[in-house]
Design a protein around this motif. Structure first.
Motif, PDB file in Angstrom:
ATOM      1  N   ALA A 102       0.850  -1.195   0.000  1.00 39.16           N
ATOM      2  CA  ALA A 102       0.000   0.000   0.000  1.00 39.16           C
ATOM      3  C   ALA A 102       0.879   1.236   0.000  1.00 39.16           C
ATOM      4  O   ALA A 102       1.948   1.246   0.623  1.00 39.16           O
ATOM      5  CB  ALA A 102      -0.913   0.003   1.224  1.00 39.16           C
ATOM      6  N   THR A 103       0.442   2.236  -0.705  1.00 45.14           N
ATOM      7  CA  THR A 103       1.183   3.497  -0.722  1.00 45.14           C
ATOM      8  C   THR A 103       0.192   4.652  -0.851  1.00 45.14           C
ATOM      9  O   THR A 103      -0.952   4.452  -1.275  1.00 45.14           O
ATOM     10  CB  THR A 103       2.212   3.537  -1.866  1.00 45.14           C
ATOM     11  OG1 THR A 103       3.072   4.676  -1.712  1.00 45.14           O
ATOM     12  CG2 THR A 103       1.532   3.625  -3.227  1.00 45.14           C
ATOM     13  N   THR A 104       0.638   5.835  -0.471  1.00 45.86           N
ATOM     14  CA  THR A 104      -0.214   7.018  -0.555  1.00 45.86           C
ATOM     15  C   THR A 104       0.491   8.108  -1.342  1.00 45.86           C
ATOM     16  O   THR A 104       1.723   8.140  -1.435  1.00 45.86           O
ATOM     17  CB  THR A 104      -0.557   7.568   0.842  1.00 45.86           C
ATOM     18  OG1 THR A 104       0.665   7.900   1.526  1.00 45.86           O
ATOM     19  CG2 THR A 104      -1.335   6.553   1.652  1.00 45.86           C
ATOM     20  N   MET A 105      -0.301   9.004  -1.905  1.00 44.71           N
ATOM     21  CA  MET A 105       0.234  10.152  -2.633  1.00 44.71           C
ATOM     22  C   MET A 105      -0.801  11.268  -2.556  1.00 44.71           C
ATOM     23  O   MET A 105      -1.972  11.013  -2.222  1.00 44.71           O
ATOM     24  CB  MET A 105       0.533   9.775  -4.085  1.00 44.71           C
ATOM     25  CG  MET A 105      -0.687   9.281  -4.840  1.00 44.71           C
ATOM     26  SD  MET A 105      -0.306   8.017  -6.060  1.00 44.71           S
ATOM     27  CE  MET A 105      -0.349   6.554  -5.037  1.00 44.71           C
ATOM     28  N   LYS A 106      -0.385  12.476  -2.837  1.00 48.23           N
ATOM     29  CA  LYS A 106      -1.339  13.573  -2.811  1.00 48.23           C
ATOM     30  C   LYS A 106      -2.432  13.330  -3.839  1.00 48.23           C
ATOM     31  O   LYS A 106      -2.174  12.883  -4.949  1.00 48.23           O
ATOM     32  CB  LYS A 106      -0.626  14.897  -3.113  1.00 48.23           C
ATOM     33  CG  LYS A 106       0.252  15.383  -1.980  1.00 48.23           C
ATOM     34  CD  LYS A 106       0.844  16.741  -2.298  1.00 48.23           C
ATOM     35  CE  LYS A 106       1.689  17.258  -1.129  1.00 48.23           C
ATOM     36  NZ  LYS A 106       2.261  18.591  -1.406  1.00 48.23           N
ATOM     37  N   GLY A 107      -3.651  13.620  -3.429  1.00 48.90           N
ATOM     38  CA  GLY A 107      -4.765  13.371  -4.343  1.00 48.90           C
ATOM     39  C   GLY A 107      -6.081  13.893  -3.803  1.00 48.90           C
ATOM     40  O   GLY A 107      -6.109  14.846  -3.027  1.00 48.90           O
ATOM     41  N   LYS A 108      -7.164  13.189  -4.163  1.00 47.96           N
ATOM     42  CA  LYS A 108      -8.507  13.670  -3.814  1.00 47.96           C
ATOM     43  C   LYS A 108      -9.358  12.584  -3.153  1.00 47.96           C
ATOM     44  O   LYS A 108     -10.581  12.593  -3.251  1.00 47.96           O
ATOM     45  CB  LYS A 108      -9.201  14.182  -5.077  1.00 47.96           C
ATOM     46  CG  LYS A 108      -8.495  15.367  -5.717  1.00 47.96           C
ATOM     47  CD  LYS A 108      -9.226  15.849  -6.961  1.00 47.96           C
ATOM     48  CE  LYS A 108      -8.524  17.033  -7.594  1.00 47.96           C
ATOM     49  NZ  LYS A 108      -9.228  17.500  -8.836  1.00 47.96           N
ATOM     50  N   ALA A 142      -5.233  12.845  10.985  1.00 50.99           N
ATOM     51  CA  ALA A 142      -6.307  13.838  10.937  1.00 50.99           C
ATOM     52  C   ALA A 142      -7.593  13.122  10.517  1.00 50.99           C
ATOM     53  O   ALA A 142      -7.559  12.185   9.722  1.00 50.99           O
ATOM     54  CB  ALA A 142      -5.958  14.930   9.932  1.00 50.99           C
ATOM     55  N   GLU A 143      -8.716  13.549  11.041  1.00 47.44           N
ATOM     56  CA  GLU A 143      -9.971  12.859  10.759  1.00 47.44           C
ATOM     57  C   GLU A 143     -10.354  12.914   9.280  1.00 47.44           C
ATOM     58  O   GLU A 143     -11.088  12.062   8.795  1.00 47.44           O
ATOM     59  CB  GLU A 143     -11.091  13.436  11.633  1.00 47.44           C
ATOM     60  CG  GLU A 143     -10.916  13.100  13.111  1.00 47.44           C
ATOM     61  CD  GLU A 143     -12.134  13.458  13.938  1.00 47.44           C
ATOM     62  OE1 GLU A 143     -13.138  13.908  13.349  1.00 47.44           O
ATOM     63  OE2 GLU A 143     -12.080  13.286  15.170  1.00 47.44           O
ATOM     64  N   ASP A 144      -9.869  13.916   8.577  1.00 47.37           N
ATOM     65  CA  ASP A 144     -10.174  14.031   7.149  1.00 47.37           C
ATOM     66  C   ASP A 144      -8.943  13.725   6.292  1.00 47.37           C
ATOM     67  O   ASP A 144      -8.807  14.225   5.177  1.00 47.37           O
ATOM     68  CB  ASP A 144     -10.706  15.422   6.827  1.00 47.37           C
ATOM     69  CG  ASP A 144      -9.698  16.526   7.169  1.00 47.37           C
ATOM     70  OD1 ASP A 144      -8.686  16.217   7.859  1.00 47.37           O
ATOM     71  OD2 ASP A 144      -9.917  17.676   6.754  1.00 47.37           O
ATOM     72  N   PHE A 145      -8.039  12.861   6.803  1.00 48.65           N
ATOM     73  CA  PHE A 145      -6.780  12.577   6.105  1.00 48.65           C
ATOM     74  C   PHE A 145      -7.007  12.083   4.679  1.00 48.65           C
ATOM     75  O   PHE A 145      -6.229  12.372   3.763  1.00 48.65           O
ATOM     76  CB  PHE A 145      -5.958  11.540   6.884  1.00 48.65           C
ATOM     77  CG  PHE A 145      -6.533  10.148   6.843  1.00 48.65           C
ATOM     78  CD1 PHE A 145      -6.206   9.261   5.827  1.00 48.65           C
ATOM     79  CD2 PHE A 145      -7.408   9.714   7.825  1.00 48.65           C
ATOM     80  CE1 PHE A 145      -6.743   7.972   5.783  1.00 48.65           C
ATOM     81  CE2 PHE A 145      -7.942   8.431   7.799  1.00 48.65           C
ATOM     82  CZ  PHE A 145      -7.612   7.566   6.771  1.00 48.65           C
ATOM     83  N   TYR A 146      -8.065  11.324   4.487  1.00 44.53           N
ATOM     84  CA  TYR A 146      -8.320  10.673   3.200  1.00 44.53           C
ATOM     85  C   TYR A 146      -8.700  11.661   2.099  1.00 44.53           C
ATOM     86  O   TYR A 146      -8.598  11.344   0.910  1.00 44.53           O
ATOM     87  CB  TYR A 146      -9.423   9.632   3.362  1.00 44.53           C
ATOM     88  CG  TYR A 146     -10.713  10.208   3.873  1.00 44.53           C
ATOM     89  CD1 TYR A 146     -11.703  10.636   2.993  1.00 44.53           C
ATOM     90  CD2 TYR A 146     -10.937  10.355   5.241  1.00 44.53           C
ATOM     91  CE1 TYR A 146     -12.880  11.194   3.462  1.00 44.53           C
ATOM     92  CE2 TYR A 146     -12.118  10.906   5.714  1.00 44.53           C
ATOM     93  CZ  TYR A 146     -13.078  11.319   4.827  1.00 44.53           C
ATOM     94  OH  TYR A 146     -14.235  11.883   5.297  1.00 44.53           O
ATOM     95  N   LYS A 147      -9.130  12.866   2.475  1.00 47.68           N
ATOM     96  CA  LYS A 147      -9.598  13.823   1.475  1.00 47.68           C
ATOM     97  C   LYS A 147      -8.474  14.375   0.608  1.00 47.68           C
ATOM     98  O   LYS A 147      -8.707  14.799  -0.520  1.00 47.68           O
ATOM     99  CB  LYS A 147     -10.331  14.975   2.162  1.00 47.68           C
ATOM    100  CG  LYS A 147     -11.647  14.564   2.815  1.00 47.68           C
ATOM    101  CD  LYS A 147     -12.351  15.757   3.427  1.00 47.68           C
ATOM    102  CE  LYS A 147     -13.685  15.363   4.058  1.00 47.68           C
ATOM    103  NZ  LYS A 147     -14.370  16.527   4.680  1.00 47.68           N
ATOM    104  N   GLU A 148      -7.254  14.376   1.142  1.00 47.91           N
ATOM    105  CA  GLU A 148      -6.133  14.950   0.396  1.00 47.91           C
ATOM    106  C   GLU A 148      -5.135  13.889  -0.053  1.00 47.91           C
ATOM    107  O   GLU A 148      -4.027  14.198  -0.468  1.00 47.91           O
ATOM    108  CB  GLU A 148      -5.426  15.997   1.267  1.00 47.91           C
ATOM    109  CG  GLU A 148      -6.320  17.182   1.625  1.00 47.91           C
ATOM    110  CD  GLU A 148      -5.607  18.206   2.486  1.00 47.91           C
ATOM    111  OE1 GLU A 148      -4.447  17.964   2.860  1.00 47.91           O
ATOM    112  OE2 GLU A 148      -6.223  19.259   2.771  1.00 47.91           O
TER     113      GLU A 148
END
Length: 281
Positions: A102-108, A142-148
């Motif tokens: 799994a990996t993450t990157m800036k997004g929406k 952050a509670e809205d971490f997934y939004k960004e």
């Protein structure tokens, strides 16, 4: 058979193991018998050509007789990594280890799933993400971490179809590892279905999965608590070589699998003026 006897050929135990792991992939013994017969025929040919004495077939000689290996085992992880968890899968020809990345990157807020996954496995990934969102505060997020963020979950060996719910805990562990930047222990494998509330549900194929972990030199296995009864199906000598950790909830999995404990977020301090006023009361 093949015109040979014990005085002419000896196949070492390690050579037999190599034939099993790299030249056959079946639940029975038919292909193993064929491959051993092929080795014997080639040794018999050497004898017919005048070679004398005992022919000892070692692991090094197997490729000479049988050619390039047909099946290459998964490479062992060399170190603890962020975003990589080791799962266990059942197949018709036995258990297999499954590295989930799994990996993450800036997004929406998009979730991408790759690796030729079936619908049930995709649903497990969504359940894992929902669990992580519900535990955001505890995980230090952050509670809205997934939004960004855009999140990508990948299961290697993309040409092979994969499905079933038992990879849920592995997906959740890899996902939370990458979100919290916490490495996952390379010496632990796991299997179990996950619910939205983080409960870990029982799965099948425990015996085959345990053998797969042992073959991969992994000695600690995380299992759902309700699978404790299935341990009796595993031979006693194999049980002694493995450590089983039984869990009820995903929180229990993280305590064992992650290299350091995920600390809950501390409550922010009140402004200095309010603290002084409160102390003066």
């Amino acid at each position: 058979e093949n015109g040979l006897n014990k005085k002419l050929i000896e196949i070492t135990d390690d050579a037999i193991k190599k034939i099993i792991s790299q030249y056959t992939k079946e639940a029975g013994l038919r292909n193993l018998e064929r491959e051993i017969a092929s080795v014997c025929r080639k040794v018999a040919r050497k004898v017919a050509e005048g070679e004398k004495g005992l022919s000892v077939v070692t692991t090094k000689a197997i490729e000479e007789y049988l050619g390039v290996p047909k099946f290459i085992p998964e490479a062992e992880q060399e170190e603890d990594e962020v975003g990589v968890a080791t799962g266990l899968a059942w197949t018709p020809v036995g258990g297999e280890i499954l590295y989930i990345e799994a990996t993450t990157m800036k997004g929406k807020g998009n979730l991408t799933l790759t690796g030729h996954l079936g619908e049930v496995m995709k649903e497990s990934a969504h359940a894992a993400l929902s669990y992580a969102r519900s535990r955001a505060k505890m995980l230090g997020l952050a509670e809205d971490f997934y939004k960004e963020l855009d999140i990508h979950v990948h299961v290697p060996a993309g040409a092979i179809p994969k499905d079933g719910p038992s990879a849920g805990v592995t997906m959740a562990t890899a996902l939370i590892s990458t979100l919290t930047k916490t490495p996952v222990s390379k010496d632990i494998a796991m299997t179990g279905e996950i619910t939205l509330r983080g409960r870990v549900l029982p799965i099948g194929g425990v015996k085959e999965k345990a053998l797969a972990a042992l073959r991969a030199k992994i000695n600690t296995i995380i299992l759902p608590e309700r699978n404790k009864k299935d341990i009796e199906e595993i031979p006693k000598d194999i049980q002694k070589k493995l450590k089983f950790v039984f869990v009820r909830h995903m929180d229990d999995v993280l305590k064992v699998a992650l290299k350091k404990k995920v600390k809950a977020v501390k409550k922010p301090l009140r402004p200095l003026g309010k603290r002084i006023a409160a102390a003066a009361r």
